[in-house]
Design an enzyme around this catalytic site. Structure first.
Site, mmCIF file in Angstrom:
data_model
loop_
_atom_site.group_PDB
_atom_site.id
_atom_site.type_symbol
_atom_site.label_atom_id
_atom_site.label_comp_id
_atom_site.label_asym_id
_atom_site.label_seq_id
_atom_site.Cartn_x
_atom_site.Cartn_y
_atom_site.Cartn_z
ATOM 1 N N LEU A 203 -21.967 14.242 45.981
ATOM 2 C CA LEU A 203 -22.789 14.670 47.112
ATOM 3 C C LEU A 203 -21.895 15.510 47.995
ATOM 4 O O LEU A 203 -20.728 15.160 48.214
ATOM 5 C CB LEU A 203 -23.318 13.442 47.859
ATOM 6 C CG LEU A 203 -24.331 13.660 48.995
ATOM 7 C CD1 LEU A 203 -25.599 14.328 48.472
ATOM 8 C CD2 LEU A 203 -24.673 12.327 49.656
ATOM 9 N N ASP A 204 -22.413 16.615 48.492
ATOM 10 C CA ASP A 204 -21.595 17.505 49.315
ATOM 11 C C ASP A 204 -20.939 16.736 50.454
ATOM 12 O O ASP A 204 -21.536 15.831 51.041
ATOM 13 C CB ASP A 204 -22.456 18.625 49.902
ATOM 14 C CG ASP A 204 -23.030 19.547 48.836
ATOM 15 O OD1 ASP A 204 -22.547 19.499 47.696
ATOM 16 O OD2 ASP A 204 -23.962 20.303 49.158
ATOM 17 N N ARG A 205 -19.724 17.140 50.780
ATOM 18 C CA ARG A 205 -18.959 16.448 51.814
ATOM 19 C C ARG A 205 -19.730 16.340 53.127
ATOM 20 O O ARG A 205 -19.712 15.313 53.805
ATOM 21 C CB ARG A 205 -17.637 17.195 52.041
ATOM 22 C CG ARG A 205 -16.746 16.572 53.098
ATOM 23 C CD ARG A 205 -15.404 17.281 53.158
ATOM 24 N NE ARG A 205 -14.482 16.603 54.048
ATOM 25 C CZ ARG A 205 -13.173 16.701 53.973
ATOM 26 N NH1 ARG A 205 -12.631 17.468 53.041
ATOM 27 N NH2 ARG A 205 -12.387 16.058 54.822
ATOM 28 N N ALA B 171 -22.899 16.233 53.601
ATOM 29 C CA ALA B 171 -24.151 15.491 53.477
ATOM 30 C C ALA B 171 -23.902 13.995 53.604
ATOM 31 O O ALA B 171 -22.768 13.523 53.586
ATOM 32 C CB ALA B 171 -24.809 15.811 52.138
ATOM 33 N N ARG C 241 -28.967 23.460 48.775
ATOM 34 C CA ARG C 241 -28.606 24.366 49.858
ATOM 35 C C ARG C 241 -28.833 25.823 49.463
ATOM 36 O O ARG C 241 -29.363 26.618 50.259
ATOM 37 C CB ARG C 241 -27.151 24.135 50.248
ATOM 38 C CG ARG C 241 -26.888 22.743 50.792
ATOM 39 C CD ARG C 241 -25.424 22.364 50.750
ATOM 40 N NE ARG C 241 -24.604 23.276 51.554
ATOM 41 C CZ ARG C 241 -23.282 23.241 51.571
ATOM 42 N NH1 ARG C 241 -22.628 22.341 50.838
ATOM 43 N NH2 ARG C 241 -22.600 24.079 52.321
#
Length: 321
Positions: A139-141, A143, A253
């Protein structure tokens, strides 16, 4: 004299240094490091020998080996134990609720402060000897939300297969701006292919580009809301539920921005999603939350469903329900 942070320091081990410990090598070759700080830097994951991250100060080096040093690792802070929030745990896997701004896995510069490392320390503190932690997805940092880790190797194999076969369903909620100022449709999708860039991130690719990978994202509109940063920040914002058919890097995104609905707080794809003059109420993190997770139990095959508590920015107001 303290070592200077910045670009990584790179050098080769010369013949006279053959057989030195990595710690002693750093003391000699990197200005401002004593034995204790050199050892701390290595344990923090800031040193690579050739392309391998080495975390044991007593490792012996050989002539010709390439050493890369990231001094930023000296400043890395461990994730506080209270921020390791369990949503579920059993003998095969655990599900954590990741805070925004925390990386799931070690970054290039350091292993300290990431969620997987914190989980290892948590298990060790409970008496687990040399705990196994397998990363199933990321998961993106910036997020927040649900992250699935395995704690047994056999579970890792089963869950990775489910992930490859797109049998793990992940539901997300985002808060996005409309670049056109227009409301979104009740439901819409994006199937623009994505190209992974060498410098990080992705870009939209053409169907004929051999580098482009297929990607499909489905969006469902929930509510139109005033901007988190106040009316001077621009037009309305929108809460959207998102489901993925594929799991490409930064897929949500990139697709949201491509459709004209950049995620609030997205400084990479947002094209102005965070105004430079935004007041202090503007979110400092990415408004992307992984809030549902569905998969089959790796051992029993029983259906599993989990949800996390939605952050305040992601909740539908009572007036919109």
């Amino acid at each position: 004299m303290s070592p200077v942070k910045g670009s990584p320091k790179r050098f080769r081990v010369v013949p006279q240094e053959q057989g030195s410990t990595l710690r002693n090598l750093l003391v000699r070759r990197v200005g401002g490091l004593d034995r204790d700080r050199a050892a701390a830097l290595i344990r923090a994951g800031g040193v690579y020998v050739n392309r391998l991250r080495v975390r044991l100060p007593q490792v012996l080096v050989a002539a010709g080996e390439r050493v890369t040093v990231y001094l930023e690792a000296l400043d890395a802070e461990p994730l506080a134990p209270e921020r390791v929030v369990f949503v579920h745990r059993d003998d095969d896997f655990v599900i954590l609720d990741k805070p925004a701004g925390v990386p799931v896995t070690p970054t290039r510069e350091t292993a300290v402060g990431c969620l997987s490392e914190a989980l290892i320390h948590k298990l060790e503190s409970e008496g687990v000897s040399r705990p196994y932690v397998g990363v199933v997805h990321r998961l993106d940092r910036g997020a927040s939300g649900l992250i699935l880790f395995t704690v047994r190797g056999v579970a890792n194999k089963s869950l990775h297969k489910q992930f490859r076969d797109h049998e793990i369903r992940r539901g997300y909620r985002i808060r996005a701006r409309s670049e056109s100022g227009q409301a979104s449709a009740a439901a819409f999708s994006c199937d623009a292919p994505l190209i992974k860039l060498r410098e990080g991130g992705v870009e939209i690719g053409g169907a004929s580009d051999s580098r482009a990978k297929s990607a499909v994202t489905h969006f469902r509109h929930l509510a139109e809301l005033p901007p988190l940063a106040g009316p001077e920040a621009g037009g309305p914002e929108h809460l959207l539920d998102v489901e993925l058919e594929t799991g490409r890097t930064h897929q949500i995104r990139a697709h949201a921005a491509h459709l004209g609905f950049p995620v609030v707080g997205d400084r990479r794809y947002g094209r102005g999603a965070v105004p430079s003059a935004a007041p202090s109420a503007a979110p400092s993190h990415l408004c992307l939350h992984a809030w549902t997770l569905d998969f089959a139990h790796p051992r029993t095959g029983e259906a599993q469903h989990f949800e996390s508590v939605l952050p305040e920015w992601a909740r539908v107001p009572a007036s919109e329900r």
